[in-house]
Design a protein around this motif. Structure first.
Motif, PDB file in Angstrom:
ATOM      1  N   MET A   1       0.852  -1.178   0.000  1.00  0.00           N
ATOM      2  CA  MET A   1       0.000   0.000   0.000  1.00  0.00           C
ATOM      3  C   MET A   1       0.893   1.235   0.000  1.00  0.00           C
ATOM      4  O   MET A   1       1.735   1.397   0.871  1.00  0.00           O
ATOM      5  CB  MET A   1      -0.882  -0.026   1.257  1.00  0.00           C
ATOM      6  N   LYS A   2       0.701   2.089  -0.986  1.00  0.00           N
ATOM      7  CA  LYS A   2       1.462   3.329  -1.065  1.00  0.00           C
ATOM      8  C   LYS A   2       0.581   4.468  -0.579  1.00  0.00           C
ATOM      9  O   LYS A   2      -0.534   4.639  -1.044  1.00  0.00           O
ATOM     10  CB  LYS A   2       1.903   3.573  -2.500  1.00  0.00           C
ATOM     11  N   ALA A   3       1.079   5.219   0.379  1.00  0.00           N
ATOM     12  CA  ALA A   3       0.302   6.342   0.917  1.00  0.00           C
ATOM     13  C   ALA A   3       0.233   7.451  -0.117  1.00  0.00           C
ATOM     14  O   ALA A   3       1.240   7.808  -0.731  1.00  0.00           O
ATOM     15  CB  ALA A   3       0.937   6.862   2.192  1.00  0.00           C
ATOM     16  N   PRO A   4      -0.943   8.010  -0.322  1.00  0.00           N
ATOM     17  CA  PRO A   4      -1.070   9.120  -1.254  1.00  0.00           C
ATOM     18  C   PRO A   4      -0.567  10.410  -0.614  1.00  0.00           C
ATOM     19  O   PRO A   4      -0.517  10.534   0.612  1.00  0.00           O
ATOM     20  CB  PRO A   4      -2.584   9.203  -1.475  1.00  0.00           C
ATOM     21  N   THR A   5      -0.175  11.360  -1.447  1.00  0.00           N
ATOM     22  CA  THR A   5       0.014  12.734  -0.995  1.00  0.00           C
ATOM     23  C   THR A   5      -1.211  13.472  -1.500  1.00  0.00           C
ATOM     24  O   THR A   5      -1.501  13.461  -2.701  1.00  0.00           O
ATOM     25  CB  THR A   5       1.302  13.349  -1.563  1.00  0.00           C
ATOM     26  N   LEU A   6      -1.964  14.064  -0.584  1.00  0.00           N
ATOM     27  CA  LEU A   6      -3.184  14.788  -0.938  1.00  0.00           C
ATOM     28  C   LEU A   6      -2.912  16.264  -0.739  1.00  0.00           C
ATOM     29  O   LEU A   6      -2.484  16.688   0.341  1.00  0.00           O
ATOM     30  CB  LEU A   6      -4.346  14.327  -0.040  1.00  0.00           C
ATOM     31  N   GLU A   7      -3.161  17.052  -1.794  1.00  0.00           N
ATOM     32  CA  GLU A   7      -2.903  18.483  -1.623  1.00  0.00           C
ATOM     33  C   GLU A   7      -3.725  19.330  -2.574  1.00  0.00           C
ATOM     34  O   GLU A   7      -4.175  18.886  -3.629  1.00  0.00           O
ATOM     35  CB  GLU A   7      -1.417  18.793  -1.762  1.00  0.00           C
ATOM     36  N   ASN A   8      -3.924  20.566  -2.134  1.00  0.00           N
ATOM     37  CA  ASN A   8      -4.511  21.618  -2.961  1.00  0.00           C
ATOM     38  C   ASN A   8      -3.724  22.890  -2.664  1.00  0.00           C
ATOM     39  O   ASN A   8      -2.614  22.815  -2.125  1.00  0.00           O
ATOM     40  CB  ASN A   8      -6.028  21.742  -2.714  1.00  0.00           C
ATOM     41  N   GLU A   9      -4.280  24.048  -2.989  1.00  0.00           N
ATOM     42  CA  GLU A   9      -3.528  25.292  -2.792  1.00  0.00           C
ATOM     43  C   GLU A   9      -3.370  25.668  -1.318  1.00  0.00           C
ATOM     44  O   GLU A   9      -2.528  26.486  -0.967  1.00  0.00           O
ATOM     45  CB  GLU A   9      -4.170  26.449  -3.573  1.00  0.00           C
ATOM     46  N   SER A  10      -4.154  25.045  -0.427  1.00  0.00           N
ATOM     47  CA  SER A  10      -4.132  25.412   0.988  1.00  0.00           C
ATOM     48  C   SER A  10      -3.370  24.454   1.887  1.00  0.00           C
ATOM     49  O   SER A  10      -2.782  24.865   2.887  1.00  0.00           O
ATOM     50  CB  SER A  10      -5.567  25.510   1.522  1.00  0.00           C
ATOM     51  N   VAL A  11      -3.401  23.163   1.562  1.00  0.00           N
ATOM     52  CA  VAL A  11      -2.871  22.162   2.480  1.00  0.00           C
ATOM     53  C   VAL A  11      -2.206  21.011   1.729  1.00  0.00           C
ATOM     54  O   VAL A  11      -2.572  20.715   0.587  1.00  0.00           O
ATOM     55  CB  VAL A  11      -4.008  21.620   3.390  1.00  0.00           C
ATOM     56  N   LYS A  12      -1.227  20.405   2.397  1.00  0.00           N
ATOM     57  CA  LYS A  12      -0.590  19.201   1.864  1.00  0.00           C
ATOM     58  C   LYS A  12      -0.611  18.153   2.969  1.00  0.00           C
ATOM     59  O   LYS A  12      -0.135  18.395   4.082  1.00  0.00           O
ATOM     60  CB  LYS A  12       0.850  19.492   1.443  1.00  0.00           C
ATOM     61  N   LEU A  13      -1.170  16.984   2.652  1.00  0.00           N
ATOM     62  CA  LEU A  13      -1.194  15.844   3.555  1.00  0.00           C
ATOM     63  C   LEU A  13      -0.252  14.799   2.995  1.00  0.00           C
ATOM     64  O   LEU A  13      -0.467  14.295   1.899  1.00  0.00           O
ATOM     65  CB  LEU A  13      -2.611  15.267   3.657  1.00  0.00           C
ATOM     66  N   SER A  14       0.796  14.493   3.739  1.00  0.00           N
ATOM     67  CA  SER A  14       1.740  13.458   3.305  1.00  0.00           C
ATOM     68  C   SER A  14       1.950  12.466   4.446  1.00  0.00           C
ATOM     69  O   SER A  14       1.579  12.732   5.591  1.00  0.00           O
ATOM     70  CB  SER A  14       3.060  14.080   2.840  1.00  0.00           C
ATOM     71  N   LEU A  15       2.536  11.334   4.123  1.00  0.00           N
ATOM     72  CA  LEU A  15       2.669  10.251   5.091  1.00  0.00           C
ATOM     73  C   LEU A  15       3.412  10.716   6.337  1.00  0.00           C
ATOM     74  O   LEU A  15       4.518  11.250   6.261  1.00  0.00           O
ATOM     75  CB  LEU A  15       3.399   9.065   4.460  1.00  0.00           C
ATOM     76  N   LEU A  16       2.789  10.510   7.483  1.00  0.00           N
ATOM     77  CA  LEU A  16       3.421  10.772   8.782  1.00  0.00           C
ATOM     78  C   LEU A  16       4.196   9.524   9.182  1.00  0.00           C
ATOM     79  O   LEU A  16       3.648   8.416   9.175  1.00  0.00           O
ATOM     80  CB  LEU A  16       2.350  11.081   9.835  1.00  0.00           C
ATOM     81  N   ASP A  17       5.468   9.708   9.516  1.00  0.00           N
ATOM     82  CA  ASP A  17       6.258   8.570   9.970  1.00  0.00           C
ATOM     83  C   ASP A  17       7.336   9.047  10.938  1.00  0.00           C
ATOM     84  O   ASP A  17       7.377  10.219  11.323  1.00  0.00           O
ATOM     85  CB  ASP A  17       6.836   7.782   8.791  1.00  0.00           C
ATOM     86  N   LEU A  18       8.211   8.140  11.327  1.00  0.00           N
ATOM     87  CA  LEU A  18       9.221   8.476  12.327  1.00  0.00           C
ATOM     88  C   LEU A  18      10.312   9.392  11.786  1.00  0.00           C
ATOM     89  O   LEU A  18      11.113   9.915  12.550  1.00  0.00           O
ATOM     90  CB  LEU A  18       9.825   7.194  12.901  1.00  0.00           C
TER      91      LEU A  18
END
Length: 193
Positions: A1-18
């Protein structure tokens, strides 16, 4: 499973890890940030443990944790995740969301939820998204209701909190067929922020 990077002009959600959780140490120390959660992120060690649980879930394909980056403020804001992912029944939970006090009420959360819901329904093809919220947490309940989620019931005294209190949990849901109208409403909300 590859985590997506979700983003628009306001926010970027990327994989949280150590490798990146330390960006959240200052935000995680804010007073009462996750008061209504049974988790504890108040010290760097407790935050690391919190992230380790999420990473373990990611490797078991039941969690996708995100670090939240506010593009407008150019700053890391907090964390959110997909959890309790049920690939067979095509249901997952969105939650474990916390953002610093200075990011609250800015429209950041609406942007995050839009991207997560869009990915769930349009990319993964899931049938339902659930949200579980402490019955006492009126701010989060209002936010989820504003999204268009339906209160499906309350699990009475089902979660033990850090202070020994047994909370009751409100169960909200959004069905795939409800997504098109919710999507339109959320797009309008985001546009007006």
């Amino acid at each position: 499973m590859k985590a997506p990077t979700l983003e628009n002009e306001s926010v970027k959600l990327s994989l949280l890890d150590l490798s990146n959780y330390s960006h959240l140490e200052t935000v995680a120390k804010e007073k009462d940030l996750i008061f209504y959660s049974p988790s504890d992120i108040s010290t760097p060690e407790k935050l690391r443990s919190y992230v380790q649980v999420a990473v373990d879930g990611y490797y078991h394909k039941t969690i996708i944790p995100f670090i939240v980056y506010d593009k407008k403020k150019e700053s890391y804001a907090g964390s959110t995740r997909f959890g309790l992912i049920n690939w067979k029944n095509k249901v997952l939970h969105i939650g474990w969301t916390w953002i610093g006090h200075s990011f609250q009420g800015t429209g950041l959360n609406a942007n995050m939820k839009f991207l997560m819901l869009q990915y769930t329904f349009e990319t993964l093809g899931f049938e339902k998204v659930e949200f579980r919220i402490d019955e006492r947490n009126n701010k989060s309940r209002r936010a989820v209701e504003k999204l268009g989620a339906t209160l499906e019931g309350i699990l009475r005294k089902d979660t033990l909190m850090k202070d020994g209190f047994k909370r009751s949990t409100c169960c909200y849901g959004i069905l795939k067929e409800e997504w098109p109208s919710i999507k339109t409403n959320l797009q309008n909300t985001i546009k007006n922020n």
